[in-house]
Design a protein around this motif. Sequence first.
Motif, mmCIF file in Angstrom:
data_model
loop_
_atom_site.group_PDB
_atom_site.id
_atom_site.type_symbol
_atom_site.label_atom_id
_atom_site.label_comp_id
_atom_site.label_asym_id
_atom_site.label_seq_id
_atom_site.Cartn_x
_atom_site.Cartn_y
_atom_site.Cartn_z
ATOM 1 N N UNK A 1 0.839 -1.207 0.000
ATOM 2 C CA UNK A 1 0.000 0.000 0.000
ATOM 3 C C UNK A 1 0.870 1.252 0.000
ATOM 4 N N UNK A 2 1.982 1.203 0.733
ATOM 5 C CA UNK A 2 2.845 2.381 0.855
ATOM 6 C C UNK A 2 3.385 2.830 -0.496
ATOM 7 N N UNK A 3 3.519 1.891 -1.424
ATOM 8 C CA UNK A 3 4.013 2.255 -2.762
ATOM 9 C C UNK A 3 3.048 3.188 -3.490
ATOM 10 N N UNK A 4 1.792 3.206 -3.052
ATOM 11 C CA UNK A 4 0.777 4.021 -3.710
ATOM 12 C C UNK A 4 0.734 5.452 -3.173
ATOM 13 N N UNK A 5 1.507 5.723 -2.109
ATOM 14 C CA UNK A 5 1.505 7.049 -1.500
ATOM 15 C C UNK A 5 2.570 7.932 -2.147
ATOM 16 N N UNK A 6 2.310 9.225 -2.233
ATOM 17 C CA UNK A 6 3.367 10.144 -2.696
ATOM 18 C C UNK A 6 4.442 10.248 -1.627
ATOM 19 N N UNK A 7 5.614 9.728 -1.911
ATOM 20 C CA UNK A 7 6.669 9.669 -0.909
ATOM 21 C C UNK A 7 7.798 10.651 -1.242
ATOM 22 N N UNK A 8 7.425 11.879 -1.597
ATOM 23 C CA UNK A 8 8.444 12.863 -1.893
ATOM 24 C C UNK A 8 8.957 13.544 -0.630
ATOM 25 N N UNK A 9 8.274 13.272 0.514
ATOM 26 C CA UNK A 9 8.744 13.847 1.772
ATOM 27 C C UNK A 9 9.986 13.094 2.255
ATOM 28 N N UNK A 10 10.794 13.779 3.060
ATOM 29 C CA UNK A 10 11.893 13.084 3.723
ATOM 30 C C UNK A 10 11.326 12.473 5.006
ATOM 31 N N UNK A 11 11.500 11.163 5.174
ATOM 32 C CA UNK A 11 10.988 10.436 6.343
ATOM 33 C C UNK A 11 9.497 10.686 6.555
ATOM 34 N N UNK A 12 8.646 10.287 5.596
ATOM 35 C CA UNK A 12 7.202 10.514 5.741
ATOM 36 C C UNK A 12 6.623 9.752 6.934
ATOM 37 N N UNK A 13 5.613 10.341 7.548
ATOM 38 C CA UNK A 13 4.934 9.730 8.692
ATOM 39 C C UNK A 13 3.545 9.314 8.243
ATOM 40 N N UNK A 14 3.260 8.017 8.365
ATOM 41 C CA UNK A 14 1.996 7.464 7.883
ATOM 42 C C UNK A 14 1.252 6.823 9.047
ATOM 43 N N UNK A 15 -0.021 7.135 9.180
ATOM 44 C CA UNK A 15 -0.884 6.531 10.200
ATOM 45 C C UNK A 15 -1.737 5.451 9.542
ATOM 46 N N UNK A 16 -1.522 4.219 9.920
ATOM 47 C CA UNK A 16 -2.348 3.106 9.452
ATOM 48 C C UNK A 16 -3.443 2.883 10.487
ATOM 49 N N UNK A 17 -4.680 3.092 10.088
ATOM 50 C CA UNK A 17 -5.830 2.957 10.995
ATOM 51 C C UNK A 17 -6.653 1.759 10.542
ATOM 52 N N UNK A 18 -6.641 0.712 11.338
ATOM 53 C CA UNK A 18 -7.346 -0.533 11.014
ATOM 54 C C UNK A 18 -8.590 -0.620 11.889
ATOM 55 N N UNK A 19 -9.756 -0.435 11.277
ATOM 56 C CA UNK A 19 -11.025 -0.443 12.023
ATOM 57 C C UNK A 19 -11.691 -1.789 11.819
ATOM 58 N N UNK A 20 -11.627 -2.638 12.842
ATOM 59 C CA UNK A 20 -12.220 -3.953 12.767
ATOM 60 C C UNK A 20 -13.620 -3.990 13.352
ATOM 61 N N UNK A 21 -14.033 -5.177 13.781
ATOM 62 C CA UNK A 21 -15.380 -5.336 14.322
ATOM 63 C C UNK A 21 -15.538 -4.650 15.681
ATOM 64 N N UNK A 22 -14.531 -4.808 16.548
ATOM 65 C CA UNK A 22 -14.646 -4.288 17.905
ATOM 66 C C UNK A 22 -13.530 -3.332 18.302
ATOM 67 N N UNK A 23 -12.439 -3.330 17.535
ATOM 68 C CA UNK A 23 -11.254 -2.572 17.931
ATOM 69 C C UNK A 23 -10.723 -1.756 16.761
ATOM 70 N N UNK A 24 -10.296 -0.537 17.067
ATOM 71 C CA UNK A 24 -9.598 0.294 16.095
ATOM 72 C C UNK A 24 -8.132 0.345 16.489
ATOM 73 N N UNK A 25 -7.262 -0.057 15.552
ATOM 74 C CA UNK A 25 -5.829 -0.098 15.822
ATOM 75 C C UNK A 25 -5.135 1.007 15.038
ATOM 76 N N UNK A 26 -4.363 1.815 15.744
ATOM 77 C CA UNK A 26 -3.563 2.852 15.101
ATOM 78 C C UNK A 26 -2.093 2.455 15.157
ATOM 79 N N UNK A 27 -1.466 2.383 13.998
ATOM 80 C CA UNK A 27 -0.033 2.132 13.900
ATOM 81 C C UNK A 27 0.577 3.280 13.111
ATOM 82 N N UNK A 28 1.568 3.942 13.684
ATOM 83 C CA UNK A 28 2.212 5.064 13.014
ATOM 84 C C UNK A 28 3.615 4.645 12.601
ATOM 85 N N UNK A 29 3.929 4.892 11.329
ATOM 86 C CA UNK A 29 5.236 4.529 10.790
ATOM 87 C C UNK A 29 5.944 5.778 10.277
ATOM 88 N N UNK A 30 7.216 5.872 10.592
ATOM 89 C CA UNK A 30 8.047 6.969 10.094
ATOM 90 C C UNK A 30 9.114 6.385 9.191
#
Length: 360
Positions: free
Chosen positions: A186-215
Motif C-alpha cells: 500500500x505504501x508504494x501508492x503514496x506520494x513519498x516525496x517527503x523526507x521520512x514521511x509519517x503514515x498513520x495506518x488505521x485498522x477499524x475492525x469489528x470491535x477494535x480500532x488499531x492505530x499504527x504510526x510509521x516513520x
Amino acid sequence: MRFDLSFFNPKARSLLGLDICSSAVKMVELSSTGRDEFRVERYTIEVLPKDAVADGNIADLEAVQEGVRRAWKRMATSTRNVAMALPASAVISKKIIVPAGMRDDELEVLVESEANQYIPFSIDEVNLDYQVIGPAPSAPDELEVLIAASKKERVEDRLAVAEAAGLKVLVMDVESYATLSAFELVARQLPMDESAPIVALVDVGMNVMKLTVLRNGQQVYAREQAFGGGLLTQDIVRRYGMNYGEAEAAKRAANLPEDYESELLPQFMDNLALEVSRALQFFFTSTQFNKVDHIVLAGGCASIPGIDELVATRTQVNTIVANPFAGMMLSDRVRAKNLLADASSLMAACGLALRRFDPS
C-alpha cells in the motif's frame, strides 16, 4: 511446532493466507508474476457467528472450524498449506542485541536465556522463536534480533482449527506483522516525496480500532481503542429488529431499508472520523511528533463509500483506503469489483499469503 515468525524457504509449495478475526475467516492465495509482482488467484471471506472469536481467543472451536472448512471449500483450491497469525495481544516480543558471527546453536541458547528473563511464565509453557533483523543501528559488529513468544495453548487452538479442516500450518505469524507486510504494498501508492514521511495506518475492525504510526517505514507508535463496525451492526439490530447475524449479513450485502444510508450510516461515519481524529491527537500528545503526512484506512469499515473523504476533512490529512492488491493481476476466478470492496479488510490475509515469497 516451533512458533515461527513466518520465515521459510520461498521455494516452498503453494501457501494460503488464513486470517481468523473476530468477524470472519478470510483466505487469500497469491502467485508470483515476476520480481515483487503478484497475481490474486482466489480469495474468500466467510462470516463467523457473533463471539465465536472474542478478544483474539477462539471461543467457539466448532464454529470456527466449520467456518474454515467452508472457506477452504469456496476457495476451490488444491492447496492445503496455510500461514496463520496470532493476535498481537497473545505474543510477547522483545528486541535484543547480540554479537555478530554467532553460530545458530549459540544464538538459540542465548535467545532462550534472554526469554527466561522477560517471559512471565515458564519457558516450557510457551512456543518461542526469533528472527535476526540485521546489524544493530548503533554497533555494526552486533546484530538486532527479534524474539517472540506465545503460550502454547494460543498456538495450539489455531493449529487445531486448521487441522480439523484438513489444512497444514507451515507458518504461525503475528497479525500486526502480517498487516505491516501487506502495508508495504500500500505504501508504494503514496506520494513519498517527503523526507521520512509519517503514515498513520488505521485498522477499524469489528470491535477494535488499531492505530499504527510509521516513520520512513519504521513503526514508532501503536495503540488500540474500543471502536469498530460492531457498533453499527448493533444499531441495525435495534433499529430494524434483526438478530446480530441477520444484521451483519444485511450490512455486508447492502440490503437494508432506505433510511439506513440517510440516518444510521452517516452518524456512524461521523463517529469513526472523530475516533480517528482523537487517536491522532493522543499520538501527538504522547510522542514528540506533531503531524502525520498520510492516513491509510484498513479494515471492513474502510470500504464504506466516502469514509476516506470524511476522515480527510476531519483531520486535514491526506487519506486513502488500503488496497494491497492494487496493480496486481487477477485470475478469472476473482471479480475486480468484489475485490476492491473487500481489499481493505484483507490486509492480514494478504500479508500471510505473501509469506510464500519471503526471501528470508
